[in-house]
Design a protein around this motif. Structure first.
Motif, PDB file in Angstrom:
ATOM      1  N   ARG A 219       0.854  -1.181   0.000  1.00  0.00           N
ATOM      2  CA  ARG A 219       0.000   0.000   0.000  1.00  0.00           C
ATOM      3  C   ARG A 219       0.887   1.226   0.000  1.00  0.00           C
ATOM      4  O   ARG A 219       1.795   1.344   0.822  1.00  0.00           O
ATOM      5  CB  ARG A 219      -0.901  -0.010   1.234  1.00  0.00           C
TER       6      ARG A 219
ATOM      7  N   ASN B 132       0.546   5.542  -0.708  1.00  0.00           N
ATOM      8  CA  ASN B 132      -0.277   6.727  -0.995  1.00  0.00           C
ATOM      9  C   ASN B 132      -1.752   6.345  -1.175  1.00  0.00           C
ATOM     10  O   ASN B 132      -2.402   6.746  -2.139  1.00  0.00           O
ATOM     11  CB  ASN B 132       0.234   7.458  -2.229  1.00  0.00           C
ATOM     12  N   ASP B 133      -2.258   5.511  -0.230  1.00  0.00           N
ATOM     13  CA  ASP B 133      -3.675   5.075  -0.259  1.00  0.00           C
ATOM     14  C   ASP B 133      -4.005   4.311  -1.524  1.00  0.00           C
ATOM     15  O   ASP B 133      -5.164   4.275  -1.928  1.00  0.00           O
ATOM     16  CB  ASP B 133      -4.618   6.282  -0.113  1.00  0.00           C
ATOM     17  N   GLN B 134      -3.012   3.722  -2.154  1.00  0.00           N
ATOM     18  CA  GLN B 134      -3.246   2.884  -3.323  1.00  0.00           C
ATOM     19  C   GLN B 134      -2.536   1.550  -3.119  1.00  0.00           C
ATOM     20  O   GLN B 134      -1.523   1.470  -2.407  1.00  0.00           O
ATOM     21  CB  GLN B 134      -2.714   3.558  -4.606  1.00  0.00           C
ATOM     22  N   TYR B 135      -3.091   0.523  -3.757  1.00  0.00           N
ATOM     23  CA  TYR B 135      -2.536  -0.825  -3.642  1.00  0.00           C
ATOM     24  C   TYR B 135      -1.850  -1.200  -4.954  1.00  0.00           C
ATOM     25  O   TYR B 135      -2.422  -1.048  -6.026  1.00  0.00           O
ATOM     26  CB  TYR B 135      -3.652  -1.835  -3.331  1.00  0.00           C
ATOM     27  N   HIS B 136      -0.639  -1.677  -4.827  1.00  0.00           N
ATOM     28  CA  HIS B 136       0.132  -2.089  -5.997  1.00  0.00           C
ATOM     29  C   HIS B 136       0.654  -3.510  -5.768  1.00  0.00           C
ATOM     30  O   HIS B 136       1.011  -3.886  -4.647  1.00  0.00           O
ATOM     31  CB  HIS B 136       1.327  -1.159  -6.249  1.00  0.00           C
TER      32      HIS B 136
ATOM     33  N   ASP C  82      -1.371  -1.653 -10.712  1.00  0.00           N
ATOM     34  CA  ASP C  82      -2.232  -0.934  -9.765  1.00  0.00           C
ATOM     35  C   ASP C  82      -3.503  -1.753  -9.568  1.00  0.00           C
ATOM     36  O   ASP C  82      -4.305  -1.919 -10.481  1.00  0.00           O
ATOM     37  CB  ASP C  82      -2.551   0.454 -10.315  1.00  0.00           C
TER      38      ASP C  82
ATOM     39  N   THR D 179      -5.653  -1.134  -6.970  1.00  0.00           N
ATOM     40  CA  THR D 179      -6.416  -0.397  -5.949  1.00  0.00           C
ATOM     41  C   THR D 179      -7.905  -0.662  -6.074  1.00  0.00           C
ATOM     42  O   THR D 179      -8.601  -0.943  -5.088  1.00  0.00           O
ATOM     43  CB  THR D 179      -6.114   1.103  -6.082  1.00  0.00           C
ATOM     44  N   SER D 180      -8.405  -0.553  -7.317  1.00  0.00           N
ATOM     45  CA  SER D 180      -9.848  -0.707  -7.504  1.00  0.00           C
ATOM     46  C   SER D 180     -10.314  -2.098  -7.097  1.00  0.00           C
ATOM     47  O   SER D 180     -11.374  -2.245  -6.482  1.00  0.00           O
ATOM     48  CB  SER D 180     -10.197  -0.426  -8.971  1.00  0.00           C
TER      49      SER D 180
END
Length: 971
Positions: A273, A275-279, A301, A303-304
């Motif tokens: 995780r 910057n509030d995103q999942y990679h 990415d 995240t969604s």
């Protein structure tokens, strides 16, 4: 006796009261137990759902990783195979056979040099070396100054191939990864040495990003400590040779390197995780010459997907809890009413035990509670009543059953009428067949469509009457299988014949029916009329291959035809030619007489071409006013004659609209195949260059492409700059410079013009005049426009965050006005950086506006609606400056520097600048003077009431990165 009975009854009531208290508490016990059970079920369901979603997510990622591995391997294999095919082709190039046989270095150098440029441009070959059978270097071309361990390793490969006469294709990774091919050269069965070629994997990485949409990087391990630079990940001791979306992904890699000290952890794929995103990151080792030297890292990415999983679990939990609450409320209400009913029955049961049936019935009736649905308590009450009224109940049941049968009969009759009405109104043919395939019934829609009545078709064969073409042995066999029940259904499409002689295309579905007698239907056949659908489908297929305006082949179909003709020409050794031309002054006709006139002109040209060319020639409209003709089996003289006929035919036509007459002319470029290109890309490029040569001759002319003219030099130049532009994009070598613009009256500098520069490999700063023409011709100009827009807005936002209020002028290329992505990118960047659009202006030249005046004006209006402004650059140079000043929604005009530079020495320039300022002020525009290079010129423009000044006297362009440093120092 009566007293004894009353005493027993009172005791029974007391016992009943005790039981009643226990029953009232039971509903709370049941509610609490059911709540715990339902809550456990909800939690278990959430947990199982979460495990299922995560397992599905992991499975999808694993499948995606396998696809990525296959795509990467395929790209590397294709690169190696392409190199090997090029190596095999070298002895067959013009003049190479003789040069290799005599093994003369100078001869090889002079013969192969013209082919080197094409290999660079079309095949991205980075270098090529020729060695003789004694392992000595004969000739070399190298665009990267390749040095492989002082050529010791290369010499080893060359010696190995010279001895074994078998090619090798090592992948070597040092500062970057190069795919090599070391192949023997055989000329007429004789060994003539070895050729070494190499291609960088950078193009393969870009191709992977385009195919997969994921980011990818090339990691190379280093033995020594790494330098502190943007391309290093220190914890892993690796060097990043290439990385897409570098600004973000480099931070991600450094973050992962801090969390995972051992890079091998990425081999199984990890998720982080940031910057509030999942990679998700996955490491793939490259099978290079040195093991464990190079790796590919793929960054995706997700995240969604992760957010969707979390949202799904929360939704499931919320719905489960909501259902639990509703269920508990419902259960509480049900048990409350149910136990009340049970209490009423229990209170009157002693009357039944004492034999007081009439009183029992009256008491039960007086305490009865009306319920919408029957339950066990109602059954108990009815059973008690039935004990006292058995005979009466039997009679009542007989009466009730009789009435029920009558009602059922009426319902069946209504259902039969409804089904018949439904079949008659259905928009499909519905018919039934007996076991011999004879029609038994037909609905009204079938009668309307086939023009046959039901009575006319009854007893006739379905196949003989409606689909006679299907009287094949195979179809009869399939129908028999449906009749016998071996096949449940049969689907097919057939041409159905109507009574009036017309035909309809019908999709049939035949279903087997279970029949008990020969008089009952055996097959239900439903037919859907798809005639109109087939017609539309055929029209869409035609539109996919043709230009709807001219009815000629479109670019896609024309390219397919050209590829087939080239293939046939190569197989049967028949030469051919390609004519590529566009109409002269077509844009002028569109602008002066409207697009309807342009469409009429294009239709006239297509009609004249059909009357001019041969029957087996192929014509296509490639877009706009561009046309092309394929001439199979023709020599150069014949191709020239066809070009002349086309020009003569076009010269005879003219178009008159609104009392304005337009003549038609064209510039035709001729390319021969396979002489000028063995594939469509090379051939179209040669024809395109020849067409520009024809325009240079004065238009309304033809030009035959020649390898000896300067077009080859032009290709070489385009290749050179195309590689530099792509390299600069990949390594972020484009930089922005800022030149100050001063407000003349206040002497404040709050506005800057954004200028683009390119850093060469050796550190040289290159001007846009060097690379923009090549970018426009190779189609890279849109990417440059997008990059400048993003960088400039990000830089301006950074300056605003530091507390400085300035505005930027950003230059747009002439191609920006036909770029559909420009406006969405501008909106997205302004929104993401939370920037006031009023601080951004765009500069447009008259030349750029002239390319597409309606398109330029429309885009300018949309950008101005966002709040941005426009500057008309080079004002006064063209004859139509005042016209564009009126037509284009600009806020500021910038007087061309050629008038300002000599203001202190030239009275003529002084008069011209005064006149231009008067016109601009009359239109309410602000005025900027550029090329203000002396204090004397600044003094003159102050007297002219000019608003802004720009030039070396005001300030020279400086890198945008230095702006904040200088401002912070000045504070």
């Amino acid at each position: 006796m009566e007293n004894s009975t009353e005493t027993k009854l009172e005791k029974a009531l007391i016992v009943s009261n005790h039981k009643d208290r226990r029953f009232r508490s039971l509903r709370w016990k049941i509610s609490l137990s059911s709540s715990l059970i339902l809550l456990s079920v909800v939690m278990l369901f959430c947990f199982v759902s979460y495990l299922g979603l995560m397992a599905n997510f992991d499975s999808q990622r694993e499948t995606e990783y396998r696809r990525y591995a296959r795509e990467v391997n395929n790209l590397i294999i294709n690169t190696s195979q392409n190199l090997y095919q090029l190596a095999e082709m070298i002895p067959f190039l013009d003049g190479m056979k003789e040069a290799l046989l005599i093994n003369d270095s100078e001869n090889i150098d002079s013969v192969f040099d013209p082919h080197w440029t094409l290999l660079q441009f079309h095949n991205s070959v980075e270098f090529i070396h020729f060695y003789d059978p004694l392992n000595q270097l004969s000739a070399s071309w190298d665009s990267l100054a390749t040095n492989i361990d002082d050529n010791i390793l290369l010499s080893t490969w060359v010696s190995q191939v010279n001895q074994s006469e078998r090619p090798i294709n090592p992948l070597l990774c040092q500062e970057s990864c190069i795919q090599y091919i070391v192949a023997p050269l055989l000329v007429e069965g004789k060994k003539s040495g070895v050729v070494v070629m190499g291609i960088s994997l950078a193009d393969a990485l870009l191709a992977f990003k385009r195919v997969s949409g994921a980011d990818i990087g090339l990691l190379i391990t280093e033995q020594d400590n790494l330098m502190q630079n943007d391309f290093a990940v220190l914890h892993w001791n690796i060097h990043i040779s290439a990385l897409t979306n570098k600004a973000i992904n480099l931070e991600i890699l450094n973050k992962v390197a801090q969390d995972y000290k051992d890079m091998s952890a990425l081999s199984e794929g990890i998720q982080m995780r940031w910057n509030d995103q999942y990679h998700q990151l996955k490491l793939f080792p490259l099978n290079s010459y040195e093991p464990d030297k190079a790796y590919l890292v793929i960054i995706t990415d997700v995240t969604s997907a992760v957010i969707n999983i979390h949202d799904s679990i929360w939704k499931i939990a919320f719905i489960g809890l909501l259902g639990l609450i509703c269920s508990e409320i419902l259960l509480f209400l049900i048990f409350t009413r149910l136990l009340a009913k049970l209490k009423d029955v229990a209170m009157v049961l002693p009357l039944l035990a004492s034999g007081q049936f009439e009183k029992f019935r009256l008491s039960l009736a007086s305490t009865g509670r009306v319920q919408r649905f029957r339950d066990e308590v109602d059954t108990l009450s009815e059973a008690a009543v039935s004990l006292s009224l058995q005979l009466e109940k039997l009679e009542q049941e007989v009466s009730n059953r009789t009435e029920m049968l009558i009602e059922q009969k009426d319902e069946l009759s209504k259902e039969r009428d409804f089904v018949k009405h439904l079949l008659d109104t259905a928009q499909a043919i519905v018919l039934t067949q007996d076991s011999d395939g004879r029609i038994m019934s037909l609905n009204e829609y079938g009668e309307m469509l086939t023009q046959y009545t039901e009575s006319e078709l009854q007893g006739k064969s379905f196949q003989n009457s409606l689909i006679p073409e299907y009287e094949s042995h195979e179809m009869l066999s399939r129908f028999k299988e449906v009749h016998s029940g071996k096949r449940g259904q049969l689907r097919h499409e057939a041409i159905t014949h109507c009574k009036d002689g017309t035909t309809r295309h019908v999709a049939w579905l035949h279903s087997h029916l279970s029949c008990r007698s020969p008089d009952e239907p055996s097959i239900l056949s439903v037919g859907l009329d798809v005639t109109e659908y087939k017609r539309v489908e055929g029209h869409l297929a035609w539109l996919a291959d043709h230009d709807p305006l001219t009815n000629l082949f479109n670019r896609r179909r024309f390219s397919e035809e050209l590829e087939q003709v080239i293939s046939r020409a190569e197989r049967y050794r028949h030469p051919g030619a390609l004519l590529f031309f566009d109409l002269d002054r077509f844009k002028y006709i569109n602008d002066t007489s409207g697009h309807q006139a342009g469409d009429t002109l294009l239709k006239m040209v297509a009609s004249m071409l059909a009357q001019t060319i041969r029957a087996n020639d192929i014509t296509g409209r490639l877009g706009g006013d561009e046309f092309a003709i394929i001439l199979p089996e023709i020599n150069p003289n014949g191709a020239i004659e066809v070009a002349k006929k086309v020009l003569d035919q076009l010269g005879l036509a003219q178009l008159t609209i609104n009392n304005r007459t337009h003549k038609i002319s064209a510039s035709i470029g001729i390319a021969l195949f396979p002489e000028h290109g063995a594939n469509i890309h090379d051939l179209l490029a040669a024809a395109d260059l020849a067409m520009y040569q024809a325009k240079a001759k004065g238009r309304n002319a033809w030009y035959l492409f020649s390898d000896k003219d300067r077009s080859r030099e032009r290709i070489h130049t385009l290749v050179y700059w195309k590689e530099k532009i792509e390299y600069s994009h990949l390594h972020d070598n484009f930089v922005l410079y800022l030149q100050p613009i001063m407000h003349v009256k206040s002497k404040e500098i709050l506005h800057y013009e954004v200028l683009l520069r390119m850093l060469d490999i050796d550190g040289t700063v290159l001007s846009p005049a060097d690379f923009i023409p090549a970018a426009e011709h190779t189609g890279l100009i849109h990417a440059i426009d997008h990059m400048v827009l993003r960088k400039a807005i990000a830089q301006l936002a950074q300056i605003y965050q530091a507390g400085f209020r300035v505005s930027f002028s950003i230059n747009l290329s002439a191609h920006a006005f036909n770029d559909p992505e420009l406006l969405p990118i501008l909106k997205a960047e302004l929104t993401s950086h939370k920037l006031d659009p009023a601080c951004v202006m765009f500069e447009i030249t008259e030349t750029a506006a002239l390319e597409d005046l309606p398109g330029a004006r429309g885009l300018m209006i949309e950008i101005r609606e966002l709040g941005c402004g426009f500057v008309l650059d080079d004002f006064g140079v063209g004859f139509s400056s005042f016209y564009y000043l009126r037509e284009l929604p600009v806020d500021v005009v910038k007087i061309d520097g050629s008038f300002v530079r000599n203001l202190s020495e030239s009275g003529d320039d002084l008069i011209l600048v005064n006149a231009l300022c008067s016109v601009a002020r009359g239109f309410g525009k602000r005025i900027t003077a550029e090329f203000v290079e002396t204090a004397e010129i600044l003094s003159i423009i102050e007297k002219m009431d000019i608003d802004y000044a720009q030039g070396y006297y005001i300030g020279k362009p400086a890198p945008a990165s230095q702006f904040l440093k200088e401002k912070m120092t000045a504070r």
